[in-house]
Design an enzyme around this catalytic site. Structure first.
Site, PDB file in Angstrom:
ATOM      1  N   VAL A 116       1.062  -1.426   0.012  1.00 43.88           N
ATOM      2  CA  VAL A 116      -0.042   0.117   0.074  1.00 43.88           C
ATOM      3  C   VAL A 116       1.530   1.151  -0.030  1.00 43.88           C
ATOM      4  O   VAL A 116       1.257   1.884   0.509  1.00 43.88           O
ATOM      5  CB  VAL A 116      -0.839   0.046   1.417  1.00 43.88           C
ATOM      6  CG1 VAL A 116      -1.931   0.876   1.006  1.00 43.88           C
ATOM      7  CG2 VAL A 116      -1.095  -1.175   1.458  1.00 43.88           C
ATOM      8  N   HIS A 117       1.700   1.660  -1.110  1.00 43.40           N
ATOM      9  CA  HIS A 117       2.851   2.226  -1.042  1.00 43.40           C
ATOM     10  C   HIS A 117       2.608   3.594  -0.358  1.00 43.40           C
ATOM     11  O   HIS A 117       3.914   3.832   0.387  1.00 43.40           O
ATOM     12  CB  HIS A 117       3.317   2.598  -3.140  1.00 43.40           C
ATOM     13  CG  HIS A 117       2.399   1.282  -3.459  1.00 43.40           C
ATOM     14  ND1 HIS A 117       4.187   0.332  -3.809  1.00 43.40           N
ATOM     15  CD2 HIS A 117       2.388   1.152  -4.374  1.00 43.40           C
ATOM     16  CE1 HIS A 117       3.679  -0.090  -4.986  1.00 43.40           C
ATOM     17  NE2 HIS A 117       2.447  -0.300  -4.873  1.00 43.40           N
ATOM     18  N   ASP A 118       1.937   4.559  -0.474  1.00 37.58           N
ATOM     19  CA  ASP A 118       1.739   5.417  -0.575  1.00 37.58           C
ATOM     20  C   ASP A 118       1.426   5.952   1.384  1.00 37.58           C
ATOM     21  O   ASP A 118       2.236   7.086   1.711  1.00 37.58           O
ATOM     22  CB  ASP A 118       0.579   6.368  -1.650  1.00 37.58           C
ATOM     23  CG  ASP A 118       0.752   6.464  -2.608  1.00 37.58           C
ATOM     24  OD1 ASP A 118       2.014   6.112  -2.929  1.00 37.58           O
ATOM     25  OD2 ASP A 118      -0.154   6.580  -3.899  1.00 37.58           O
TER      26      ASP A 118
END
Ligand code: BDR
Ligand code: CA
Length: 314
Positions: A245-247
């Protein structure tokens, strides 16, 4: 004391989780959200951002619509690259929560960034989790804006891990000229969270169930968005049952810096070679002659990220 920040997004399922974290964590004060073309066209990234803030009851946080295309390249950077590459889409065009009730501000994103940064007395934090078109344009208007930024945190790039091409990560590839401007602008502190770190902090299906059980709007939305991401990643790599969930690694690291492990190194962006366009060239040589310009995260703590999501969205 809360930490004041501005968030630049191309919302997206993982941007949505990052926004909710920044809007709801008691130690953060989200002054505004600027949107940019990226995962989906800017009309949709703006609409999605408004949906998220309305859904969690934070409609008073202003949203400013930004650039609809990259600085130097015609048309879209290829937001629907999942379709083009025959991959499952972890975002979709519209987030699976009700349509927005609120509207974007009349002021544009670049105008907001320039005016806000010129006016601050204490430098603030800027977190950019989409292509860097808005930030580079603001710097073209006023290169001195770097002085008003205590820390710029960017989700982008990859050293051993890439996604959109064999060489590049989506946010940097989406506007490589903008990224090159930002990396060479002379920010006092630039933290880069590339795929190498975000892929170390996967959120599992079990954690998604726990988030859904919180019974809060943010918990429900988070479970839905990350659930969609897990489906897409599992379609590509059967048996995965977890997703990055990169961000949100960026916004969560603001309150718990130990979430990421960084190295201070020189980073440059490739803008010329057709084969490697958008690559973040990270110089990890111990005796590099170049000056370091970025604190690059090569690791992230999955258990801590999960704990922070459960705590903040509960
Ligand atoms: C980045 O690209 C986008 O698809 C995500 O929102 C994230 O910011 C990951 O490469
Ligand atoms: Ca993003």
């Amino acid at each position: 004391m809360t930490r004041k920040l501005v968030l630049d997004v191309d919302t997206g399922t993982d941007d949505a989780v990052a926004i909710m974290f920044a809007a709801l964590h008691p130690e953060l004060e989200l002054l505004g959200v600027t949107t940019v073309n990226g995962n989906v066209p800017v009309t949709n990234t703006t609409d999605n951002t408004l949906r998220v803030l309305d859904w969690i009851g934070r409609s008073e946080i202003p949203v400013y619509r930004g650039l609809s295309r990259p600085l130097a390249r015609n048309g879209s950077p290829g937001p629907r690259h999942y379709e083009r590459d025959g991959k499952a889409d972890p975002h979709g065009l519209a987030l699976d929560i009700p349509e927005p009730r609120s509207s974007a501000a009349d002021t544009g994103a670049v105008e907001f960034l320039v005016e806000t940064l010129r006016a601050v007395t204490d430098p603030l934090t800027l977190v950019a989790v989409g292509p860097l078109s808005n930030i580079a344009t603001a710097l073209a208007i006023d290169p001195g804006l770097t002085e008003s930024v205590e820390e710029l945190v960017i989700m982008g790039g990859g050293h051993a891990v890439t996604n959109v091409t064999a060489s590049a990560e989506f946010n940097i590839w989406g506007d490589p000229e903008a990224a090159a401007v930002v990396f060479s602008a002379g920010f006092g502190r630039l933290t880069l969270v590339p795929l190498d770190a975000t892929h170390r902090a996967l959120i599992t299906r079990e954690s998604v169930n726990a988030l859904g059980s919180l019974g809060t709007p943010a918990g429900t939305a988070c479970a839905r968005f990350i659930g969609k991401r897990i489906e897409a990643y599992t379609a590509m790599l059967p048996g995965t049952d977890a997703a990055p969930v990169h961000d949100v690694v960026c916004t969560a690291s603001l309150v718990r810096p130990e979430l990421i492990t960084t190295e201070h190194i020189p980073v440059q962006v490739e803008t010329a070679s057709p084969l490697t366009i958008g690559r973040t060239v990270m110089d990890r040589r111990p005796h590099t002659p170049d000056e370091p310009n970025a604190h690059v995260a090569f690791d992230a703590d999955a258990a801590l990220l999960t704990e922070l999501l459960l705590e903040t969205f509960g």
